[in-house]
Design an enzyme around this catalytic site. Structure first.
Site, PDB file in Angstrom:
ATOM      1  N   GLY A   1       7.475  38.440 -16.109  1.00 55.64           N
ATOM      2  CA  GLY A   1       6.154  37.859 -16.851  1.00 55.64           C
ATOM      3  C   GLY A   1       6.695  36.442 -17.304  1.00 55.64           C
TER       4      GLY A   1
ATOM      5  N   HIS B   1       6.688  42.142 -24.583  1.00 53.99           N
ATOM      6  CA  HIS B   1       7.639  40.993 -24.504  1.00 53.99           C
ATOM      7  C   HIS B   1       6.801  39.484 -24.579  1.00 53.99           C
ATOM      8  CE1 HIS B   1      11.582  39.289 -22.855  1.00 53.99           C
ATOM      9  NE2 HIS B   1      10.907  38.278 -22.776  1.00 53.99           N
ATOM     10  N   GLU B   2       5.707  39.726 -23.636  1.00 50.25           N
ATOM     11  CA  GLU B   2       5.105  38.177 -23.449  1.00 50.25           C
ATOM     12  C   GLU B   2       4.191  37.922 -24.764  1.00 50.25           C
ATOM     13  OE1 GLU B   2       6.133  36.565 -21.204  1.00 50.25           O
ATOM     14  OE2 GLU B   2       7.284  38.037 -20.099  1.00 50.25           O
TER      15      GLU B   2
ATOM     16  N   CYS C   1      15.457  37.784 -20.067  1.00 50.23           N
ATOM     17  CA  CYS C   1      14.318  36.710 -20.637  1.00 50.23           C
ATOM     18  C   CYS C   1      14.526  35.417 -19.706  1.00 50.23           C
ATOM     19  CB  CYS C   1      14.082  36.464 -22.230  1.00 50.23           C
ATOM     20  SG  CYS C   1      12.954  35.209 -22.529  1.00 50.23           S
TER      21      CYS C   1
END
Ligand code: NI
Length: 179
Positions: A46, A131-132, A89
Site C-alpha cells: 500500500g 494503515h493508508e 511502513c
C-alpha cells in the site's frame, strides 16, 4: 514510468492531514500511475500520497491479489472484532511492530474515474486500507504503540538511519512487505 522518492519518518508531510480531492482528472491519474510504479519498486502492499510528499487524499493498495485506488476514502463500518498483526511502513523501513485493528471494515471511496464504490475487506487488505487512510490523516502505525515501546523503536531507528535524510529513492531489494 516514474518512481517517486518516499518520505521518511521525520518528514513533516507525513504528519499533515491530506486535502480532499475535488477533481479526478488526467493529472491525478498520471500521479496515481507514478504511485503504482513506486509501490511496485518498493515491494509495498500500500502507499498513500503523503508518503511521496503530496498531501492529497489518494492511496493505493496491492495486497492478496487485490489492487485498487482509493480517492477520498472513508471507513464507514468497522468490526468490533480486532486482530493484532505485525505492520511495517515504507516510510519507516526495517521497523516492524504489532498493531491491533478491527479485523474487517467497509470502505467507501472514489475510483480513478471519479466514481464512488463501496467494498468490504478483511484480514490483510482491511489492515492495509486502515494503515493508508491513517497516512492521509497524518497518523503512523507507531502511534498505536505504547509510549515506551515507541520511544525505544524510534530511537533505535533514528540511530540506524542517521544521515539518510527525509526522503529515500526506493530500490527493488526490500524483502518484507510494508505499506
Ligand atoms: Ni505506511
Amino acid at each position: 514510468m516514474a518512481v517517486l522518492d518516499i518520505h521518511l519518518l521525520g518528514s513533516p508531510v507525513l504528519r499533515e492531514r491530506a486535502e480532499e480531492i475535488t477533481v479526478v482528472d488526467d493529472e491525478l491519474r498520471a500521479f496515481i500511475d507514478d504511485m503504482y510504479d513506486t509501490m511496485q519498486v518498493a515491494s509495498g502492499i500500500g502507499l498513500a500520497a503523503n508518503q511521496v510528499g503530496v498531501a492529497r487524499r489518494v492511496a493505493i493498495i496491492d495486497a492478496e491479489q487485490q489492487t485498487f485506488t482509493m480517492i477520498n476514502p472513508r471507513i464507514v463500518e468497522s468490526s468490533s472484532v480486532k486482530e493484532a498483526a505485525e505492520e511495517g511502513c515504507l516510510s519507516i523501513p526495517d521497523m516492524f511492530a504489532e498493531v491491533t485493528r478491527p479485523n474487517s471494515i467497509v470502505l467507501e471511496a472514489l475510483n480513478e474515474q471519479g466514481e464512488p464504490y463501496r467494498m468490504e475487506a478483511s484480514g490483510l487488505v482491511a489492515r492495509a486500507i486502515q494503515h493508508e487512510i491513517d497516512h492521509l490523516d497524518g497518523v503512523l502505525f507507531i502511534d498505536y504503540l505504547g509510549a515506551m515501546k515507541r520511544t525505544l523503536l524510534v530511537k533505535r531507528w533514528k540511530k540506524d538511519n542517521q544521515g539518510e535524510g527525509l526522503t529515500r529513492t526506493p530500490t527493488p531489494e526490500e524483502p518484507e512487505p510494508a505499506s
